[in-house]
Design a protein around this motif. Structure first.
Motif, PDB file in Angstrom:
ATOM      1  N   MET A  37      -2.518  14.999  -8.848  1.00 48.98           N
ATOM      2  CA  MET A  37      -1.662  15.923  -9.614  1.00 48.98           C
ATOM      3  C   MET A  37      -1.897  17.333  -9.050  1.00 48.98           C
ATOM      4  N   LYS A  38      -0.788  18.065  -8.749  1.00 48.85           N
ATOM      5  CA  LYS A  38      -0.987  19.400  -8.146  1.00 48.85           C
ATOM      6  C   LYS A  38      -1.502  20.379  -9.210  1.00 48.85           C
ATOM      7  N   THR A  39      -2.542  21.147  -8.851  1.00 48.70           N
ATOM      8  CA  THR A  39      -3.054  22.180  -9.766  1.00 48.70           C
ATOM      9  C   THR A  39      -2.280  23.478  -9.529  1.00 48.70           C
ATOM     10  N   THR A  40      -1.772  24.047 -10.607  1.00 48.43           N
ATOM     11  CA  THR A  40      -1.060  25.324 -10.454  1.00 48.43           C
ATOM     12  C   THR A  40      -2.083  26.462 -10.477  1.00 48.43           C
ATOM     13  N   THR A  41      -1.985  27.319  -9.454  1.00 44.72           N
ATOM     14  CA  THR A  41      -2.892  28.490  -9.456  1.00 44.72           C
ATOM     15  C   THR A  41      -2.061  29.712  -9.838  1.00 44.72           C
ATOM     16  N   LEU A  42      -2.790  30.804 -10.036  1.00 44.38           N
ATOM     17  CA  LEU A  42      -2.096  32.052 -10.393  1.00 44.38           C
ATOM     18  C   LEU A  42      -1.080  32.383  -9.320  1.00 44.38           C
ATOM     19  N   ALA A  43      -1.442  32.092  -8.058  1.00 48.57           N
ATOM     20  CA  ALA A  43      -0.529  32.429  -6.935  1.00 48.57           C
ATOM     21  C   ALA A  43       0.785  31.660  -7.097  1.00 48.57           C
ATOM     22  N   ASP A  44       0.680  30.449  -7.645  1.00 47.80           N
ATOM     23  CA  ASP A  44       1.904  29.647  -7.800  1.00 47.80           C
ATOM     24  C   ASP A  44       2.688  30.102  -9.019  1.00 47.80           C
ATOM     25  N   SER A  45       1.955  30.687  -9.998  1.00 52.46           N
ATOM     26  CA  SER A  45       2.648  30.921 -11.273  1.00 52.46           C
ATOM     27  C   SER A  45       3.659  32.064 -11.092  1.00 52.46           C
ATOM     28  N   LYS A  46       4.616  32.069 -11.987  1.00 56.58           N
ATOM     29  CA  LYS A  46       5.624  33.113 -11.887  1.00 56.58           C
ATOM     30  C   LYS A  46       5.169  34.391 -12.617  1.00 56.58           C
ATOM     31  N   ALA A  47       3.978  34.309 -13.271  1.00 55.56           N
ATOM     32  CA  ALA A  47       3.494  35.482 -14.022  1.00 55.56           C
ATOM     33  C   ALA A  47       3.291  36.635 -13.039  1.00 55.56           C
ATOM     34  N   ASP A  48       3.679  37.818 -13.467  1.00 60.75           N
ATOM     35  CA  ASP A  48       3.572  38.972 -12.571  1.00 60.75           C
ATOM     36  C   ASP A  48       2.115  39.446 -12.548  1.00 60.75           C
ATOM     37  N   PRO A  49       1.433  39.300 -11.417  1.00 58.48           N
ATOM     38  CA  PRO A  49       0.016  39.681 -11.351  1.00 58.48           C
ATOM     39  C   PRO A  49      -0.181  41.176 -11.624  1.00 58.48           C
ATOM     40  N   MET A  50       0.965  41.952 -11.598  1.00 56.80           N
ATOM     41  CA  MET A  50       0.799  43.382 -11.824  1.00 56.80           C
ATOM     42  C   MET A  50       0.679  43.707 -13.306  1.00 56.80           C
ATOM     43  N   ILE A  51       0.884  42.737 -14.180  1.00 58.16           N
ATOM     44  CA  ILE A  51       0.798  43.049 -15.612  1.00 58.16           C
ATOM     45  C   ILE A  51      -0.663  43.198 -16.018  1.00 58.16           C
ATOM     46  N   VAL A  52      -1.031  44.408 -16.428  1.00 61.47           N
ATOM     47  CA  VAL A  52      -2.388  44.665 -16.946  1.00 61.47           C
ATOM     48  C   VAL A  52      -2.222  45.146 -18.374  1.00 61.47           C
ATOM     49  N   THR A  53      -2.723  44.379 -19.327  1.00 60.01           N
ATOM     50  CA  THR A  53      -2.596  44.803 -20.724  1.00 60.01           C
ATOM     51  C   THR A  53      -3.717  45.790 -21.060  1.00 60.01           C
ATOM     52  N   VAL A  54      -3.578  46.449 -22.201  1.00 59.31           N
ATOM     53  CA  VAL A  54      -4.585  47.450 -22.577  1.00 59.31           C
ATOM     54  C   VAL A  54      -5.925  46.764 -22.839  1.00 59.31           C
ATOM     55  N   GLN A  55      -5.891  45.547 -23.349  1.00 58.46           N
ATOM     56  CA  GLN A  55      -7.165  44.830 -23.568  1.00 58.46           C
ATOM     57  C   GLN A  55      -7.855  44.536 -22.233  1.00 58.46           C
ATOM     58  N   GLN A  56      -7.049  44.051 -21.261  1.00 49.82           N
ATOM     59  CA  GLN A  56      -7.630  43.775 -19.938  1.00 49.82           C
ATOM     60  C   GLN A  56      -8.208  45.066 -19.340  1.00 49.82           C
ATOM     61  N   HIS A  57      -7.465  46.160 -19.531  1.00 42.54           N
ATOM     62  CA  HIS A  57      -7.875  47.432 -18.919  1.00 42.54           C
ATOM     63  C   HIS A  57      -9.193  47.915 -19.518  1.00 42.54           C
ATOM     64  N   ILE A  58      -9.309  47.829 -20.827  1.00 47.01           N
ATOM     65  CA  ILE A  58     -10.531  48.341 -21.464  1.00 47.01           C
ATOM     66  C   ILE A  58     -11.724  47.469 -21.085  1.00 47.01           C
ATOM     67  N   LEU A  59     -11.488  46.146 -20.953  1.00 47.85           N
ATOM     68  CA  LEU A  59     -12.594  45.267 -20.525  1.00 47.85           C
ATOM     69  C   LEU A  59     -12.997  45.592 -19.085  1.00 47.85           C
ATOM     70  N   ARG A  60     -11.988  45.874 -18.234  1.00 48.31           N
ATOM     71  CA  ARG A  60     -12.270  46.223 -16.842  1.00 48.31           C
ATOM     72  C   ARG A  60     -13.052  47.539 -16.792  1.00 48.31           C
ATOM     73  N   GLU A  61     -12.642  48.482 -17.632  1.00 49.54           N
ATOM     74  CA  GLU A  61     -13.342  49.781 -17.680  1.00 49.54           C
ATOM     75  C   GLU A  61     -14.782  49.568 -18.126  1.00 49.54           C
ATOM     76  N   GLN A  62     -14.962  48.682 -19.119  1.00 47.96           N
ATOM     77  CA  GLN A  62     -16.327  48.480 -19.625  1.00 47.96           C
ATOM     78  C   GLN A  62     -17.182  47.823 -18.555  1.00 47.96           C
ATOM     79  N   ARG A  63     -16.613  46.852 -17.845  1.00 43.55           N
ATOM     80  CA  ARG A  63     -17.388  46.202 -16.776  1.00 43.55           C
ATOM     81  C   ARG A  63     -17.794  47.226 -15.733  1.00 43.55           C
ATOM     82  N   GLU A  64     -16.867  48.159 -15.446  1.00 39.41           N
ATOM     83  CA  GLU A  64     -17.094  49.145 -14.379  1.00 39.41           C
ATOM     84  C   GLU A  64     -18.074  50.230 -14.826  1.00 39.41           C
ATOM     85  N   HIS A  65     -17.920  50.720 -16.051  1.00 36.46           N
ATOM     86  CA  HIS A  65     -18.691  51.897 -16.469  1.00 36.46           C
ATOM     87  C   HIS A  65     -19.793  51.574 -17.468  1.00 36.46           C
TER      88      HIS A  65
END
Ligand code: P6P
Length: 357
Positions: free
Chosen positions: A1-29
């Motif tokens: 069975m083929k595994t769908t990866t993010l690269a295959d998905s139609k989701a726009d990888p450029m979408i960054v939600t505010v929750q993702q952003h704050i978690l990224r900021e916390q990881r960084e700072h």
């Protein structure tokens, strides 16, 4: 069975939600952060989405107009004020890391007992600033500031004192402007970032990363109806802007809704000012939940905010609802203003070239 990866998905990888952003900021700072802050912020984003849904349909839901009450400011409470306040109190109340909240709509600070010491944040907010503009479809906003419960304090010790912290102690600050689109702008001290609410799937999506306030703009924003009661230095300064003293003639833009007026100043530059007036000799805007969050964002974006001769964020609050004058803008406009308020101010015609523009 083929595994769908993010690269295959139609989701726009450029979408960054505010929750993702704050978690990224916390990881960084703050690599040791527990995600507690992002859980708190999700309470604010949820409450503003609830408010946005009402603001968008204000004319249809019989929410326009007064709720009949008078708030602690002696202002007629609009129905949406009450709703926005209740949404924030509820959404923050179910977050166990919130110890205390203070709202423009409540005289006293509100504590959440039974936290077993888990409460560590203090949130102060104006749930719906500029709400008198709703009936005429002018942009309104929610403004918030996040502080830490002082070391060794329990939330029930002295909730008011826990709120009375200078703006330099803010952990984060932000606003949501309900305008032609709904945009959340926030800072945690690592730059200023804006997120536009996508109503098609109800998420705040990164749309303005690392906002920088232009060094010089071309708008000033003040209610000139009070011109005759402004202190002389403010009139001298505004005349300097109007008469080309900065190397260009400034235009006036004033909506009468702080969040909308500040959001334009943040993105286009220039200066917003609410000086002392005879009606409000200490200024009209509230230090804790209007001036301080705006000042934090402005300074993080390269601008500056003063109450006249004192940096806003260095004012030591004495009351939760205390007022302050607010002058906030880009580097050039604020350098020029500082020159006018300094005791040794030179006549406008002798302003140094760097300030004269
Ligand atoms: P004025 C709205 O009532 C508010 O608190 C701020 O949003 C706004 O900047 C200010 O008052 C407008 O005050 O006196 O110009 O109507």
């Amino acid at each position: 069975m083929k595994t769908t990866t993010l690269a295959d998905s139609k989701a726009d990888p450029m979408i960054v939600t505010v929750q993702q952003h704050i978690l990224r900021e916390q990881r960084e700072h703050s690599p040791h952060a527990t995600g507690s802050f992002s859980w708190l912020l999700s309470g604010i984003t949820l409450a503003t989405k609830m408010t946005e849904a009402r603001v968008r349909r204000a004319g249809l839901l019989d929410v326009i107009g007064s709720a009949g009450g008078i708030n602690v400011q002696g202002e007629v409470q609009q129905k949406l004020d009450v709703y926005a306040d209740q949404a924030l109190v509820h959404c923050l109340g179910v977050r166990e890391n919130v110890a205390i909240i203070a709202s423009e709509e409540s005289e006293e600070a509100i504590t959440f007992d039974g936290r077993d010491g888990k409460g560590k944040y203090v949130v102060v907010f104006d749930p719906l600033d500029g709400s008198s503009n709703i009936d005429v479809n002018v942009s309104v906003g929610t403004i918030f500031s996040i502080l830490e419960l002082p070391e060794g304090m329990k939330c029930t010790d002295d909730p008011t004192r826990a709120c009375l912290q200078a703006g330099v102690r803010q952990l984060a600050a932000g606003y949501v402007v309900y305008g032609s689109s709904t945009i959340m702008v926030y800072t945690t001290g690592h730059g200023v970032h804006g997120f536009t609410l996508d109503p098609s799937f109800g998420a705040y999506v990164l749309s303005h990363e690392n906002i920088r306030m232009p060094e010089q703009g071309c708008y000033y924003s003040s209610n000139d109806a009070y011109w005759d009661t402004f202190p002389d230095v403010y009139r001298d300064y505004l005349s300097h802007l109007r008469n080309g003293g900065m190397g260009r003639r400034y235009a006036l833009r004033y909506i009468g809704s702080l969040v909308a007026d500040f959001h334009r100043t943040l993105l286009r530059g220039g200066v917003f000012l609410y000086p002392p007036t005879d009606k409000n000799p200490d200024g009209k805007l509230r230090l804790l939940y209007e001036a301080n969050p705006v000042a934090f964002i402005a300074e993080q974006a390269g601008g500056f905010a003063t109450a006249g001769t004192q940096r806003v964020m260095e004012i030591q609050p004495t009351e939760i609802h205390q007022r302050t004058p607010l002058i906030v803008g880009g580097k050039s406009e604020m350098e020029a203003f500082q020159h006018f308020v300094q005791p040794s101010k030179a006549p406008a015609s002798e302003l140094p070239a760097s300030i004269a523009g």
